[in-house]
Every structure is written in C-alpha cells, then in structure tokens.
Design a protein around this motif. Structure first.
Motif, short mmCIF file in Angstrom:
data_model
loop_
_atom_site.label_atom_id
_atom_site.label_comp_id
_atom_site.label_asym_id
_atom_site.label_seq_id
_atom_site.Cartn_x
_atom_site.Cartn_y
_atom_site.Cartn_z
N PRO A 53 1.50 2.68 -8.66
CA PRO A 53 1.66 1.50 -9.54
C PRO A 53 2.84 1.65 -10.51
O PRO A 53 3.54 0.67 -10.78
N ALA A 81 -1.88 7.08 -5.17
CA ALA A 81 -2.21 5.67 -4.99
C ALA A 81 -2.62 5.01 -6.32
O ALA A 81 -2.25 3.88 -6.59
N LYS A 82 -3.38 5.74 -7.13
CA LYS A 82 -3.91 5.14 -8.37
C LYS A 82 -2.97 5.28 -9.55
O LYS A 82 -3.04 4.51 -10.50
N ASP A 83 -2.09 6.30 -9.51
CA ASP A 83 -1.30 6.65 -10.68
C ASP A 83 0.20 6.44 -10.45
O ASP A 83 0.82 5.56 -11.04
N TYR A 121 -3.48 12.20 -2.48
CA TYR A 121 -3.21 10.83 -2.02
C TYR A 121 -3.78 9.82 -3.02
O TYR A 121 -3.12 8.87 -3.42
N SER A 122 -5.01 10.07 -3.43
CA SER A 122 -5.69 9.20 -4.37
C SER A 122 -4.94 9.16 -5.71
O SER A 122 -4.76 8.10 -6.31
N LEU A 123 -4.49 10.32 -6.16
CA LEU A 123 -3.72 10.42 -7.39
C LEU A 123 -2.43 9.59 -7.28
O LEU A 123 -2.09 8.83 -8.19
N SER A 162 0.83 -1.21 0.00
CA SER A 162 0.00 0.00 0.00
C SER A 162 0.86 1.25 0.00
O SER A 162 2.02 1.22 0.40
#
Length: 144
Positions: free
Chosen positions: A117, A112-114, A108-110, A13
């Motif tokens: 990975p 985590a998703k972008d 944070y979301s950006l 994570s």
C-alpha cells in the motif's frame, strides 16, 4: 495488456506486481529506499528454492537462505516471529522444499499489508503510472 494497463494492474494485487519484471524492479527500488528490500529478496529466494530439483542443491540453497535471511545477525535478516525462526533453525539440517513456507507466508503478508500500500501511494509508482499514460497517449494520438 498495454503498458499503462500493466502499471495500473500492479495495484490490483501483490501477486500481479511480483509476477511482472518491471513491477518487481520498481517495487524493489521502492523497498530499497525504505531499507526493507530483504523482504522481497527473501520471497524471491524462496520462490527459486521451491523449484530446486537436486537434493544436494536443496541443502546448499536452504543453508544460503538461512544464513542470508534467518539466522541471528544475518546480513539481510527478515523480521519473523521467534516460533517460526526456531522451527526453521531446528529443521535446517534436513531441509525440505517447504521448510521456508511459513516464513515466506509471513513476509508475503507483511509486504501485502504494509509495503505494497505504501508503494502504491509513493511518488515512484505515481511517476511510473503517469509516464506510461503519457507514453500511451502519444502512441494512440499521433496528432498531439
């Protein structure tokens, strides 16, 4: 945890990665190579800001975050939507410890998703994981 376990754990994570100083350093270096280190810098600035106790420091730290990351043409301007940016701009004169929460969640979301990975697929991460595995093999198998 062993070093290898730690490096491998980063892949679980973004939280695990951001909570580990080596993981954070590796992630920042990766983001710099992609010219997007402002995201993690903003996230860290918000984490620091939320721990601020003194009301005078709240105002000055909020202003610094705003001028560094939020306002138009900020040196490290983050990519957030107009509504969130406007909301912060309207409330920056009387900041609270939660005034950057929405923007921090978006960033944070950006990440985590972008970015995250891509980091896990990067040569930098693979090299680190490989180095730590090799280091551990030497430690555990002294006859090599």
């Amino acid at each position: 945890r062993s070093d290898t376990g730690e490096t491998m754990a980063w892949s679980e994570s973004v939280d695990t990665l951001l909570a580990n100083k080596d993981g954070l350093a590796a992630f920042r270096t990766f983001l710099k190579s992609e010219f997007s280190e402002e995201n993690v810098e903003f996230w860290l600035a918000c984490e620091d800001f939320k721990k601020t106790k003194s009301s005078t420091k709240i105002a000055s730290k909020a202003q610094k975050i705003y001028s560094d990351f939020i306002q138009a043409d900020a040196p490290k301007e983050i990519n957030i939507d107009f509504h969130t940016k406007t909301h912060i701009s309207q409330n920056i004169s009387e900041p609270t410890l939660s005034c950057f929460d929405d923007a921090q969640r978006l960033i944070y979301s950006l990440m985590a998703k972008d970015s995250f990975p891509r980091f896990l697929r990067s040569e930098a991460y693979k090299d680190l994981a490989k180095k730590q595995q090799n280091g551990n093999q030497k430690r555990w198998l002294p006859f090599f």
